[in-house]
Every structure is written in C-alpha cells, then in structure tokens.
Scaffold this motif. Structure first.
Motif, PDB file in Angstrom:
ATOM      1  N   GLN A   6      40.995  10.631   9.729  1.00 59.43           N
ATOM      2  CA  GLN A   6      41.353   9.556   8.610  1.00 59.43           C
ATOM      3  C   GLN A   6      40.488   8.275   9.122  1.00 59.43           C
ATOM      4  O   GLN A   6      39.829   7.613   8.363  1.00 59.43           O
ATOM      5  CB  GLN A   6      42.421   8.976   8.880  1.00 59.43           C
ATOM      6  CG  GLN A   6      43.701   9.966   8.157  1.00 59.43           C
ATOM      7  CD  GLN A   6      45.020   9.659   8.215  1.00 59.43           C
ATOM      8  OE1 GLN A   6      45.534   8.798   8.990  1.00 59.43           O
ATOM      9  NE2 GLN A   6      46.170  10.518   7.805  1.00 59.43           N
ATOM     10  N   GLN A   7      40.210   8.221  10.255  1.00 57.35           N
ATOM     11  CA  GLN A   7      39.309   7.142  10.887  1.00 57.35           C
ATOM     12  C   GLN A   7      37.814   7.363  10.258  1.00 57.35           C
ATOM     13  O   GLN A   7      37.333   6.637   9.930  1.00 57.35           O
ATOM     14  CB  GLN A   7      39.236   6.958  12.494  1.00 57.35           C
ATOM     15  CG  GLN A   7      38.748   5.758  12.943  1.00 57.35           C
ATOM     16  CD  GLN A   7      38.716   5.613  14.403  1.00 57.35           C
ATOM     17  OE1 GLN A   7      39.015   6.755  14.886  1.00 57.35           O
ATOM     18  NE2 GLN A   7      38.447   4.670  14.920  1.00 57.35           N
ATOM     19  N   THR A   8      37.294   8.656  10.413  1.00 59.25           N
ATOM     20  CA  THR A   8      36.103   9.119   9.913  1.00 59.25           C
ATOM     21  C   THR A   8      35.905   8.572   8.454  1.00 59.25           C
ATOM     22  O   THR A   8      34.610   8.294   8.021  1.00 59.25           O
ATOM     23  CB  THR A   8      35.704  10.550  10.462  1.00 59.25           C
ATOM     24  OG1 THR A   8      35.901  10.667  11.603  1.00 59.25           O
ATOM     25  CG2 THR A   8      34.424  10.841   9.898  1.00 59.25           C
ATOM     26  N   LEU A  13      33.641   5.297   3.826  1.00 58.37           N
ATOM     27  CA  LEU A  13      33.766   4.622   2.847  1.00 58.37           C
ATOM     28  C   LEU A  13      33.392   3.149   2.979  1.00 58.37           C
ATOM     29  O   LEU A  13      32.462   2.645   2.247  1.00 58.37           O
ATOM     30  CB  LEU A  13      35.191   4.586   2.382  1.00 58.37           C
ATOM     31  CG  LEU A  13      35.676   6.007   1.915  1.00 58.37           C
ATOM     32  CD1 LEU A  13      37.468   5.785   1.697  1.00 58.37           C
ATOM     33  CD2 LEU A  13      35.032   6.354   0.491  1.00 58.37           C
ATOM     34  N   LEU A  14      33.497   2.660   4.289  1.00 59.64           N
ATOM     35  CA  LEU A  14      33.014   1.417   4.385  1.00 59.64           C
ATOM     36  C   LEU A  14      31.643   1.398   4.455  1.00 59.64           C
ATOM     37  O   LEU A  14      30.706   0.596   4.146  1.00 59.64           O
ATOM     38  CB  LEU A  14      33.431   0.856   5.903  1.00 59.64           C
ATOM     39  CG  LEU A  14      33.073  -0.549   6.387  1.00 59.64           C
ATOM     40  CD1 LEU A  14      33.730  -1.415   5.225  1.00 59.64           C
ATOM     41  CD2 LEU A  14      33.656  -0.700   7.819  1.00 59.64           C
ATOM     42  N   MET A 321      28.553  14.792   5.339  1.00 56.32           N
ATOM     43  CA  MET A 321      29.204  15.964   5.402  1.00 56.32           C
ATOM     44  C   MET A 321      28.369  17.096   6.176  1.00 56.32           C
ATOM     45  O   MET A 321      29.211  17.996   6.705  1.00 56.32           O
ATOM     46  CB  MET A 321      29.274  16.628   3.900  1.00 56.32           C
ATOM     47  CG  MET A 321      30.337  15.609   2.954  1.00 56.32           C
ATOM     48  SD  MET A 321      30.700  16.355   1.546  1.00 56.32           S
ATOM     49  CE  MET A 321      31.468  17.767   1.932  1.00 56.32           C
ATOM     50  N   ALA A 322      27.304  16.883   6.298  1.00 59.16           N
ATOM     51  CA  ALA A 322      26.402  18.086   7.050  1.00 59.16           C
ATOM     52  C   ALA A 322      26.583  17.725   8.492  1.00 59.16           C
ATOM     53  O   ALA A 322      27.189  16.666   8.944  1.00 59.16           O
ATOM     54  CB  ALA A 322      24.828  18.024   6.750  1.00 59.16           C
ATOM     55  N   TRP A 372      28.170   6.377  14.809  1.00 63.11           N
ATOM     56  CA  TRP A 372      29.591   6.556  14.752  1.00 63.11           C
ATOM     57  C   TRP A 372      30.008   7.974  15.208  1.00 63.11           C
ATOM     58  O   TRP A 372      30.705   8.118  15.965  1.00 63.11           O
ATOM     59  CB  TRP A 372      30.284   6.535  13.266  1.00 63.11           C
ATOM     60  CG  TRP A 372      31.498   6.988  13.103  1.00 63.11           C
ATOM     61  CD1 TRP A 372      31.603   8.206  12.240  1.00 63.11           C
ATOM     62  CD2 TRP A 372      32.759   6.715  13.582  1.00 63.11           C
ATOM     63  NE1 TRP A 372      33.079   8.513  12.271  1.00 63.11           N
ATOM     64  CE2 TRP A 372      33.888   7.506  13.337  1.00 63.11           C
ATOM     65  CE3 TRP A 372      32.996   5.371  14.631  1.00 63.11           C
ATOM     66  CZ2 TRP A 372      34.915   7.287  13.458  1.00 63.11           C
ATOM     67  CZ3 TRP A 372      34.341   5.346  14.869  1.00 63.11           C
ATOM     68  CH2 TRP A 372      35.354   6.254  14.479  1.00 63.11           C
ATOM     69  N   ARG A 373      29.247   8.869  14.892  1.00 61.66           N
ATOM     70  CA  ARG A 373      29.639  10.376  15.112  1.00 61.66           C
ATOM     71  C   ARG A 373      29.266  10.916  16.445  1.00 61.66           C
ATOM     72  O   ARG A 373      29.909  11.862  17.091  1.00 61.66           O
ATOM     73  CB  ARG A 373      28.800  11.539  13.981  1.00 61.66           C
ATOM     74  CG  ARG A 373      29.524  11.146  12.708  1.00 61.66           C
ATOM     75  CD  ARG A 373      29.273  12.174  11.783  1.00 61.66           C
ATOM     76  NE  ARG A 373      29.364  13.672  12.271  1.00 61.66           N
ATOM     77  CZ  ARG A 373      29.033  14.921  12.006  1.00 61.66           C
ATOM     78  NH1 ARG A 373      28.191  14.854  10.786  1.00 61.66           N
ATOM     79  NH2 ARG A 373      29.568  15.869  12.415  1.00 61.66           N
TER      80      ARG A 373
END
Length: 816
Positions: A6-8, A13-14, A321-322, A372-373
């Motif tokens: 959910q955080q991801t 979206l942000l 998504m990748a 982020w990832r």
C-alpha cells in the motif's frame, strides 16, 4: 507485506501526479525549447520532399556582379531581364528585390513598363525595424512599380531562439495580415491548388490585433535534403540569352541575390556549419512545400500536452511495474519510442510533436522511483542472499554437500594435517543404457533420491559424502595400510549397486564406476586430488574389466596420451593426415585379384604413424568415428572410380563399416548419394560389418542391409566366429560372404581346434551358398590348406601387405 504494498502504491500515485504537474510547467514555460528545436532538426530528413522541377532560381551571383557591375544595378537592367523573360511562358515571376526608393525617373519607368507588359511579375514587401523609437515599419515597392505588378507578397522571416528560421507565415502586414507570402501569391496567380493553405491554423486574436507587423497562419518549412538543389541560372546568362531559355516555360521564376556579401542570408536547419541560406532559396523551399502539399504544422499546446501525458503515464507505469534492473533499459526504450513517435508523426501526418517534455519527465521518473525501491529491494536481496548462502554448499534435491563443500573440506584436511592419509573416491553412475532413458523427469529425480539414500546407508563409518553433479558422487575416506577402509567401501558400493533400483514397478539398472586418488601419495593439494580421482574414474569407465581404478602416475600418463590422441584426431581430416591403403583379395583358384580392402592409416606430424587399434576406439568413444567413416567412404569410392578409369572394372572395393556409422539414420541415403554422384555401379562396393555390430540392433541391421542389397551393394560378415551372434540371427540377413578372422588363419599349422573351426565354417558356408574369404594368410601352408578345402578368396601378407594407392596400381599392373 500488505502495508508495504500500500505504501508503494501511494508513492507511485504521488510520483505520477508530480510528473503530470512537471509536464504542464515544462510544456507552457518553453524551458526545453532548444532541445525541441534540436530534435526537430535531427528528424527533419524523415519528411524531406524532393525539389519540384517547376521552380527555377535566377541568381544574382558573383559572376553576374562581375559582368554587370556594382550592386545595386540600374533598374533598366531589371527591365531588360523581365523583357527577356516575357518571351517565355512562365507561370509567375517573383522579384526578391526591394524597390522602395526611386533611382531615376526614366529607369524606374522602364522597369514599371516591363513589369506591366509582363503581367506575371510579383514584387515584395517586408517589415523593417528602423529604430527602437519608431518601431517596425513596412517597406513597400514604389507606387508606379506596384501598379503594374501582378501582385505583392511579403518575405517576412521569423527566427527561433537559436537564430534559425524554421517557420513561415502565410499572411502578414501592418496592423492586419493582408499580404500573402510571395510563394503563395505566385501560386494563387498561377492557379495551382494549395489544399494545405486552409488547414494552417490562424494565430490567436491578440496577435492578429496587435499594433505593428502582424503574422497569421503559421507553418513549418519542409526543407528538402541538402543534395536536392533547385535549378539555378545565372542572371547575366539569362539576360544575355547565352543559354537555352526554353527551360523557363511553365516554371515559377524567383529572381534574387545569392552573391557573397550582398542580399539577405538566413540561418536554417539545412545548413548547420555556420552557413546561411540566400533569401531567394528560402522562398524556393516554401514554394516547393506549397506546390507539393508538404507543408509541416505544429500540434497545438493542448495537443502537445495530451500526447506528452500519455507517453509519460505509459512509461512511468511500465518502469514502476518492471523489476528494478530493467528500469534504465525501459527508460531508454520509452525515450526512443518518444523520438520514434515524433519521427512517425512528422513523416506520416506532417505534424510536429515536440518530445522534450515527455523525455525530461521519463528521465526524472526512473531515478526517483529507484530511490524509493532501493531500500526495500536491498532488504529483499539480503534475505535472498542469506537463503542462497545456506543452499550454496548443498545439492537442493538430495541435500548432500556439493563440490564446493567437498573442495573446502578436502583443503581443510590437507592444510590442518588432521588425517595422515586420505582417499578421495569419485563414483559415477551410468544409466544411459537402462530403462531410465524412458522415465519421466520426476522419476529421474526420485531415483537420484534413492541413490543418495542408498549411499548414506553404505556410509556406515560416517565418511564425508558429496554430490558433484547428477551422476557423480564422492567420498572422503581416512585410510592407512592397516585399515583398508577404501577397499571396504569400494566393495560395498559394487555390491550395493549390482542390484537394480525399483520405483513404481520399474527397475533402474545402474553401472557404477569409481576412481580413487590417495593423499599424500598421489597429490599435494585439493585441486590435484580431484583431478587425479577424475583421471582414475575416466580410466575405469574406459576399462570393462574392473569397476574401480586407483590413480597412478602410469594411468595419468596413459590418460594424458589418450587426451593428446583425441585432440590430434579432431583435426586429422582437415589437415589431410588420413590416407587409405589397400590390401588385395586373391581368388584361390585363378590367382586373380578379385577385390581390395580399404584400410585406414593415420600419420600425425607429432605422434607419427598411429595404428588403427589405437585410434579407432578413441574415435568411437568420442563420437568422431562417423565423420571419419564418411571420409573413408567418399575417399575409397573416389579411388575405386580411378581404378575403373584405368581399366580395372572387375575390382570390388571392400570397406569396413563402424557400428555408429552403420546404425546412423542417414547411412543408406549417404551411400546412395556418393555412389550416384561418382557414377559407380553399386555392385563394385562391398561393406564388411562385424557380428557385434549386427547384434546391437537386429531390426535396424536387417533394414539397412536389405535396402543397400537391393541397391546393389554386397555385404560380408567380418571377423566371423569372434562375436556373439547365432545362426538363427544371421540367417535373417542378406549377406554374400563370410570372412574368417585372422586369429584362426594364423593357427592353421599350430592348432587342431583352429583347423576344425575353419573347416566347419567352410562347410556351413557351402550349405548356405555363401562365399568364404580368409584374412591373415601369411604362409604358403595357410594358402594350400584353405584352397584345398574350398575357401574362395585369400587375403594376407603372403600375397601383399596393404599398399598406398599408387603402389596398388603398380601391383595390379604387374599381375595383369
């Protein structure tokens, strides 16, 4: 995990919302205008039209200045030119020269009269900035000249931020855009259709109502490729009529200055190396686009923004998504697609989409998303690495230690001297000839589990055991002269795996071979111990007499010699090291040569002459025997053809066929192809096959021999009596001869048993109506015995050894 997902999603979206806002700001701020214009210039060639043959430029060039004098010229010169042009049926004439001030009344009037008489001449107007205080004003042609002209067109030029001209305006004027551009005025006068003119978008209301020079209906100039040149004629040549001017008929004529140092020159994308395009040539480019309907246009700001948003959303979603490792590649792919889309739209729709906004957002998306990832993926990688470290030292199926663990254990023992003596046993299980070949994959895995479990049961002394690969396992056995641990283990392994493994009512028959290396007797470190054990295993697999082999220096040298022999054999055909020798086959009654047997010989530059008994087994084991057999077949047939050309038509060529060659799928077709290519009668060939070859697969043997016999080739059973065949099997085969092995022939005077066997074979052959050939005939006693008892043909050193082809020809000539 759900909270992390959910955080991801929230961060994604942000980031998408931020990219949309950034795209809006970049699109309307024109911050990336320089990048867009550079992209446009690079992609411009994809739409480049050819230059219309209807356009002709009359150059006021350097040669004309030299001939007619200093510029500006008296206007009666221009009047003379127009009078010359009036003699030809041109569509329209455009004078790219400002006539806003009077020279002399007479010359002005001469030009006015010429223009009025011509009736197709167009003059130009242009905006000019006289001073900052007075602003922009309009330069118009003199009234008496304008009165007789067919029309007036503007030659306004708009420069982009980088100083290059890419655009033109269909209309312009002071306070109101009422003047058409010169190319449009000329084309409208000539009546040529310009469908794109109505498609050009009008400027907004504020620009149309502005004070000063106003522009309307903007388009992009479709520049041709640089090598596409407009037809250009020198002003002086036209004026003096020194050239054929019929070319002017039906053409648009543009008169303007191209001489260096005078006239207007404009920077364009067509010339990037500090060159400028003469104004008259720029007008020709505009007119060319109008006539061919190739004018380019820009998407509106809203359209540009919408296209950019779609690309950004698709690219950003794909990147998010990748997997992380594909992010940079996807970014490059979408940037390339963005540029490709611009090129496609420019070439197909003739609309320009500026890609800089979309590219900038995509370039920002990838590193932002990675930031982020990286943290979460780094955690996942650490967890995965811990799992891999746990599995890296064991086989995932059998859970036995793997080769890496074995090497570490062996190195520790040697380094720490924790054992005085140590034996490394590598055990290989061969199941290629068993029912395992028809098992499915799951049964194969379950069989490996059974083998591993059985090895654990055998390992009573808790020796270190490892799985090296799917078929090889290893033991580390502490040993000394008194304990005999290694021999005890080997005996238990042989006894255990002599019984089949049963699974799901199917039996798996294993053949275990083992190689043993001892430390410190045979090796000094772990790597050498593994190599020596593998060498001993190789020797054991080559030797059918024993299931295991202990490494020794002699075995190492033997395996090394075999390796060198195999390496030399790989290139023997290409290096022409093989040759054929031929041993005659003599009719026992007439003493004539009935045939010859082709025997392979190999002479290696390094190893010297190598007997077939040494290299044929190596060739069979390595799989090279088929290619060698093909070479022998082709070479022997070539020599047979030469013998027939020399007149020896009744000579039959005998060839030994290897098991692999005989059982190959294409053997029959290969033989037929060679025989037919060389134009040989099939009956001139005889194939010798051994009993063991035929017993491998009786059904295939019958099929192959039947097909080749029907084709016309004879078969001989070679080395008869030494194999494992039976008469019940052999009677199914279509063969004509039996060859008695030399091991029986050579004992004729020494062994009564050998004599009886030979007599039995001859008697059997007579009853089956088969011919008999005896090889190894070396003494007169052999020949007399065989001839007296009805042997048809003899072969051996008594008559001739195997001879090279040239010596064979001499031998046949001597016996003729």
């Amino acid at each position: 995990m759900p909270g992390r997902h959910q955080q991801t999603l929230g961060i994604a979206l942000l980031l998408l919302a931020g990219l949309l806002l950034l795209a809006s700001g970049l699109r309307y701020s024109q911050l990336l205008n320089r990048f867009d214009t550079l992209s446009y210039d690079l992609l411009l060639p994809v739409q480049a039209p050819s230059m219309s043959p209807e356009i002709v430029i009359i150059d006021i060039d350097d040669a004309s200045i030299m001939e007619l004098g200093r510029w500006p010229w008296p206007r009666d010169i221009h009047a003379d030119l127009i009078n010359v042009l009036s003699q030809y049926d041109s569509k329209a004439i455009g004078l790219d020269i400002i006539f806003s001030e009077s020279q002399q009344t007479s010359v002005d009037q001469a030009l006015a009269d010429a223009i009025e008489k011509n009736g197709k001449t167009f003059l130009i107007t242009a905006p000019v900035l006289l001073s900052k205080a007075s602003g922009v004003s309009e330069l118009l042609p003199m009234a008496n000249l304008a009165a007789g002209a067919a029309g007036i067109g503007h030659v306004d030029v708009e420069l982009d931020l980088d100083g290059l001209n890419r655009k033109f305006h269909a209309y312009g004027g002071m306070g109101e855009a009422y003047w058409p551009s010169l190319p449009i005025a000329m084309a409208q006068f000539a009546g040529d259709d310009m469908p794109q003119l109505d498609e050009l978008k009008s400027n907004d209301l504020r620009q149309q109502m502005a004070v000063g020079w106003v522009r309307d209906k903007r388009g992009l100039i479709p520049f041709t490729r640089r090598q596409e040149q407009t037809l250009r004629l020198s002003y002086a040549d036209v004026l003096r009529e020194r050239i054929d001017l019929d070319v002017l008929n039906g053409k648009y004529l543009l008169v303007g200055v191209t001489a260096a140092g005078i006239g207007d020159r404009i920077a364009t994308p067509l010339y990037r190396e500090h060159e400028r395009m003469p104004g008259v040539e720029l007008l020709a480019q505009q007119l060319n686009g109008l006539l061919q309907g190739k004018i380019l246009q820009e998407f509106s700001n809203v359209q540009q923004w919408l296209i950019s948003i779609v690309i950004i959303l698709l690219g950003a979603i794909a990147i998010m998504m990748a997997p992380l490792r594909y992010g940079f590649a996807l970014t490059l792919i979408f940037i390339a697609l963005c540029i490709a889309l611009s090129a496609f739209l420019l070439a197909s729709t003739r609309y320009w989409f500026a890609p800089a906004t979309a590219i900038a957002c995509l370039m920002i998306c990838w590193p932002m998303w990675n930031l982020w990832r990286l943290h979460s993926q780094a955690q996942s990688q650490r967890a995965l690495q811990e799992k891999l470290d746990e599995l890296s030292s064991h086989n995932p199926l059998t859970e036995l230690p793997n080769q890496g663990a074995l090497e570490r254990e062996l190195a520790d023992i040697i380094q720490n001297q924790s054992q005085k003596q140590l034996a490394l046993v590598i055990c290989h299980f061969n199941w290629s000839d068993s029912s395992h070949s028809i098992y499915d994959q799951s049964l194969g895995k379950s069989s490996l589990l059974q083998i591993a479990e059985q090895l654990r049961e055998i390992n009573r002394s808790n020796y270190f055991i490892a799985q090296l690969n799917s078929d090889d396992f290893a033991f580390l056995v502490p040993d000394n002269a008194e304990s005999h641990n290694t021999l005890d283990l080997l005996d238990r392994l042989c006894a255990s795996f002599s019984r089949p493994i049963t699974k799901e009512r199917e039996s798996l028959i294993l053949s275990a071979k083992m190689g043993v290396s001892c430390w410190p007797k045979d090796s000094h470190d772990a790597g050498e111990a593994l190599r020596n054990a593998a060498t001993a295993l190789f020797k054991a697999r080559m030797d059918d007499r024993s299931s295991y082999c202990f490494y020794s220096e002699t075995i190492g040298q033997e395996v090394q010699a075999r390796y060198e022999l195999e390496q030399a054999l790989v290139h023997a055909i290409d290096r022409l090291e093989f040759e054929l020798h031929f041993q005659p086959r003599i009719d026992s009654q007439s003493n004539r040569v009935n045939g010859v047997e082709a025997l392979l010989r190999w002479k290696n530059p390094k190893l010297g002459w190598i007997i077939p008994d040494s290299f044929i087994p190596v060739a069979e084991h390595s799989g090279m025997i088929s290619s060698i057999g093909d070479w022998v077949l082709k070479k022997a047939c070539l020599h047979l053809k030469q013998l027939r050309e020399l007149g020896y038509d009744d000579i039959q060529m005998g060839l030994n066929i290897s098991p692999q060659q005989f059982m190959s799928d294409n053997f029959v077709s290969r033989v037929q192809l060679i025989v037919l290519e060389l134009g040989l009668p099939p009956s001139s060939l005889e194939f010798e096959v051994t009993e063991s070859t035929l017993m491998r697969d009786m059904d295939t043997a019958v099929k192959v021999m039947t097909e080749l016999t029907q084709f016309g080739i004879d078969f001989t059973i070679d080395d008869f009596g030494t194999g494992y065949s039976s008469l019940s099997h052999l009677k199914k085969l279509p063969y004509k001869r039996i060859k008695i092995d030399h091991s029986f022939t050579r004992e004729i005077g020494q062994s009564q048993n050998a004599r009886e066997i030979i007599l039995s074979v001859i008697e059997m052959s007579k009853r089956l109506d088969l011919a008999i050939v005896a090889e190894g005939v070396e003494e007169q006693e052999h020949s007399e015995f065989l001839t007296a008892n009805g042997c048809h043909e003899l072969q051996g050193f008594l008559f001739s050894p195997a001879l090279p082809f040239d010596e064979l020809c001499e031998y046949l000539e001597q016996r003729a």
